[in-house]
Every structure is written in structure tokens, then in C-alpha cells.
Design a protein around this motif. Structure first.
Motif, PDB file in Angstrom:
ATOM      1  N   GLU A 121      19.964  42.457 -23.111  1.00  0.00           N
ATOM      2  CA  GLU A 121      20.800  43.147 -24.084  1.00  0.00           C
ATOM      3  C   GLU A 121      22.075  43.702 -23.452  1.00  0.00           C
ATOM      4  OE1 GLU A 121      17.540  43.474 -23.953  1.00  0.00           O
ATOM      5  OE2 GLU A 121      16.700  43.349 -25.979  1.00  0.00           O
ATOM      6  N   ASN A 203       7.857  45.100 -25.651  1.00  0.00           N
ATOM      7  CA  ASN A 203       8.600  44.391 -26.697  1.00  0.00           C
ATOM      8  C   ASN A 203       9.115  45.347 -27.770  1.00  0.00           C
ATOM      9  OD1 ASN A 203       8.467  41.784 -25.647  1.00  0.00           O
ATOM     10  ND2 ASN A 203       6.451  41.409 -26.538  1.00  0.00           N
ATOM     11  N   ARG A 206      12.123  47.041 -26.270  1.00  0.00           N
ATOM     12  CA  ARG A 206      13.254  46.105 -26.269  1.00  0.00           C
ATOM     13  C   ARG A 206      13.877  46.002 -27.662  1.00  0.00           C
ATOM     14  NH1 ARG A 206      10.519  41.158 -22.857  1.00  0.00           N
ATOM     15  NH2 ARG A 206      11.359  41.649 -20.808  1.00  0.00           N
ATOM     16  N   PHE A 207      13.029  45.926 -28.677  1.00  0.00           N
ATOM     17  CA  PHE A 207      13.514  45.777 -30.052  1.00  0.00           C
ATOM     18  C   PHE A 207      14.316  47.000 -30.487  1.00  0.00           C
ATOM     19  CE2 PHE A 207      12.282  45.401 -34.775  1.00  0.00           C
ATOM     20  CZ  PHE A 207      13.373  44.595 -35.043  1.00  0.00           C
ATOM     21  N   HIS A 210      17.591  47.138 -28.675  1.00  0.00           N
ATOM     22  CA  HIS A 210      18.495  46.142 -29.257  1.00  0.00           C
ATOM     23  C   HIS A 210      19.116  46.676 -30.549  1.00  0.00           C
ATOM     24  CE1 HIS A 210      20.056  42.213 -30.463  1.00  0.00           C
ATOM     25  NE2 HIS A 210      19.595  42.495 -31.667  1.00  0.00           N
ATOM     26  N   TYR A 264      19.108  36.611 -32.222  1.00  0.00           N
ATOM     27  CA  TYR A 264      18.503  37.649 -31.389  1.00  0.00           C
ATOM     28  C   TYR A 264      17.543  38.536 -32.175  1.00  0.00           C
ATOM     29  CZ  TYR A 264      21.849  36.343 -27.777  1.00  0.00           C
ATOM     30  OH  TYR A 264      22.575  35.658 -26.840  1.00  0.00           O
ATOM     31  N   HIS A 268      13.537  38.938 -31.381  1.00  0.00           N
ATOM     32  CA  HIS A 268      12.934  40.257 -31.170  1.00  0.00           C
ATOM     33  C   HIS A 268      11.795  40.506 -32.150  1.00  0.00           C
ATOM     34  CE1 HIS A 268      15.083  42.286 -27.991  1.00  0.00           C
ATOM     35  NE2 HIS A 268      16.224  41.807 -28.437  1.00  0.00           N
TER      36      HIS A 268
END
Length: 275
Positions: A121, A203, A206-207, A210, A264, A268
Motif C-alpha cells: 500500500e 489481512n 491490511r484492508f 488500505h 485492489y 483485499h
């Protein structure tokens, strides 16, 4: 200026004529000096004037525990970043980045490395900060002869992103709005898949990260060129449900997203819903 406290031979706390506290650094600036002595201003190489009282107090505590050369190195990195970014940075950057880099160098000596899961990212959406991070690695290697991994450029970039102030979208009202929108999007994913998301998973982190960057970019009205049309077509087929969920999010946002943004977000969603 008068010396108020001596941290070591190369760093002292001084008080100017207006009784403002200033941290100054220079080779031998505190050598054979005592509190109350007049400061030899010809020896000053770096000056730290932290207007935020809490940041100033924490920085002074930091000077008692961290090698002066690390503080000096981070000063150079921060000044370089200010010049490249052309924005104001929160005073806490002198505390947080200095503490981080000093600790990272300590871990490096112990043979330990901390990979950054957000490097994808950061490189994509905060390329300028990431490039500064890469330059900072050059500064660090030049001063310490220690070659840190690329992940560390990402860590430095994150500190710079967090320290930027007076940027569009960085006020309390917008932050609260973004937080609600992020939660709404997470709910869209949960209801589409009829599952609870694992908020402790990598995860999930990360999501959410993002999405934070995504909203900041939308607020700044930055556009990304559509480069991944071929990949998006493949992803539509491979992750059909995740793509359909992404379309619901696009409808919620009431905004046409670029192919790359769609790509993306879909990836995600696929990751966060498959443990």
C-alpha cells in the motif's frame, strides 16, 4: 543562550533570551561545561525548537537514552523530508522517528528484522514518502555502514504520513467521517458474506489500512492511471463474489472507481474473507 541541562558532550538544553527552551547539538558543545554557563553559539550544528510541550518533554527524555549520532541522523532525515514534501510535520516526528530508527538499528545489530506487511500500500499510494524512506536508508547506511531492508523505508514513510499536518482531510471532522465510512464498508463485506471478520488478522489490518489511505487519496482528489485492466478482468472471474462486493462498495461511495482501485479493493475483500 544559557545552558540549562547537559545531556552529553554533544547535546545540551539551553534557554534563550526570551526564556524559551531549545535543544542544541554540536561537537563538543557540552564538553567541560556546567549548568548556568553561557553557550558557545559557534559550536551549534543542529537546533530543535519543539513548540508542543509534550513532544518537547518526551524528546528531552529520549536524549538521555539514545546515542547522539542517532538523533543527529534523524534530524537530517526529517529536514530532508520537510524539504521534499513541502508540508508541516508534527513535532512528535522528532520523538517517534528517532526512537523507531534507534531501536531498529539496535535490532539490526542483534540480527533481527521486522517486515512491514503494508509495504504494498505504501509504495503504491504514498510513493513520495516511500522514496524519502529509501533516501533515509541511504543516510543511515552512510552514517552507520548498516544496510537496512526496504521494509524499513516503508516504516519511515508511515511515520512521515502520520506526522503530516495541515493537509486536506486531516481535521477531526473528516477523520470521524472516514472512520464511519470504513466501518460501513466493513459492514458491507460482513453482510455480503454473512461472516464476522477476524479483527486480529493481518489481512483485516491490511484492508483497514488500505481504506484509510484510500479515503485520504479521495479527499486529496488524486487519481491513479488505469494500468491493470487485464488483471481486473482476470480477478472478476477468479474472485466473482469479492468483485460483486466491491461493486456494492462503489455504489455506497457513489463514485466511479478506476480499474486499479477496483482491483485492489477486490483483492483485499478476497483476502479478508478467506482465513
Amino acid at each position: 543562550m544559557v545552558i540549562k541541562k547537559i545531556f552529553n558532550n554533544n547535546a545540551i538544553l539551553a534557554k534563550d533570551s526570551e526564556k524559551n527552551e531549545i535543544v542544541v547539538m554540536g561537537r563538543g558543545i557540552g564538553f567541560k561545561k556546567n549548568v548556568g554557563d553561557k553557550l558557545d553559539e559557534n559550536l551549534i550544528e543542529k537546533t530543535f525548537i519543539l513548540k508542543q510541550k509534550d513532544a518537547s518533554e518526551k524528546f528531552k527524555l529520549l536524549l538521555e537514552d539514545i546515542p547522539t549520532e542517532h538523533v543527529s541522523l534523524c534530524y537530517d532525515i526529517i529536514e530532508y523530508a520537510k524539504n521534499i514534501l513541502g508540508v508541516e510535520l508534527n513535532d512528535y516526528i522528532y520523538v517517534t522517528l528517532t526512537d523507531h530508527i534507534s531501536y531498529t538499528l539496535k535490532l539490526f545489530d542483534e540480527g533481527l528484522n521486522r517486515p512491514n506487511p503494508l509495504i504494498w500500500e505504501i509504495k503504491k499510494f504514498y510513493s513520495k514518502e516511500f522514496e524519502i524512506g529509501l533516501k533515509a536508508l541511504e543516510f543511515i547506511e552512510s552514517e552507520t555502514e548498516k544496510k537496512l531492508p526496504e521494509d524499513e523505508a516503508c516504516n519511515i514513510a508511515l511515520h512521515l504520513i502520520n506526522a503530516q499536518v495541515n493537509k486536506k482531510g486531516n481535521n477531526v471532522k473528516d477523520i470521524a467521517k472516514q472512520a464511519k465510512m470504513i466501518q460501513d464498508i466493513l459492514n458491507i463485506v460482513k453482510y455480503t458474506y454473512n461472516i464476522e471478520l477476524d479483527e486480529k488478522s493481518l489481512n483485516y489490518e491490511r484492508f483497514v489500512t488500505h481504506l484509510r489511505f484510500f479515503f485520504q487519496r479521495l479527499n486529496k482528489e488524486e487519481k491513479i492511471e488505469n494500468e491493470d485492466d487485464f488483471l481486473l478482468k482476470q480477478i472478476k472471474v477468479k474472485y466473482k463474489k469479492a468483485y460483486e462486493c466491491m461493486l456494492k462498495i462503489q455504489t455506497y461511495l457513489n463514485k466511479d472507481l478506476s480499474d486499479e482501485e477496483q482491483l485492489y479493493l477486490t483483492i483485499h475483500i478476497q483476502r479478508v474473507t478467506h482465513r
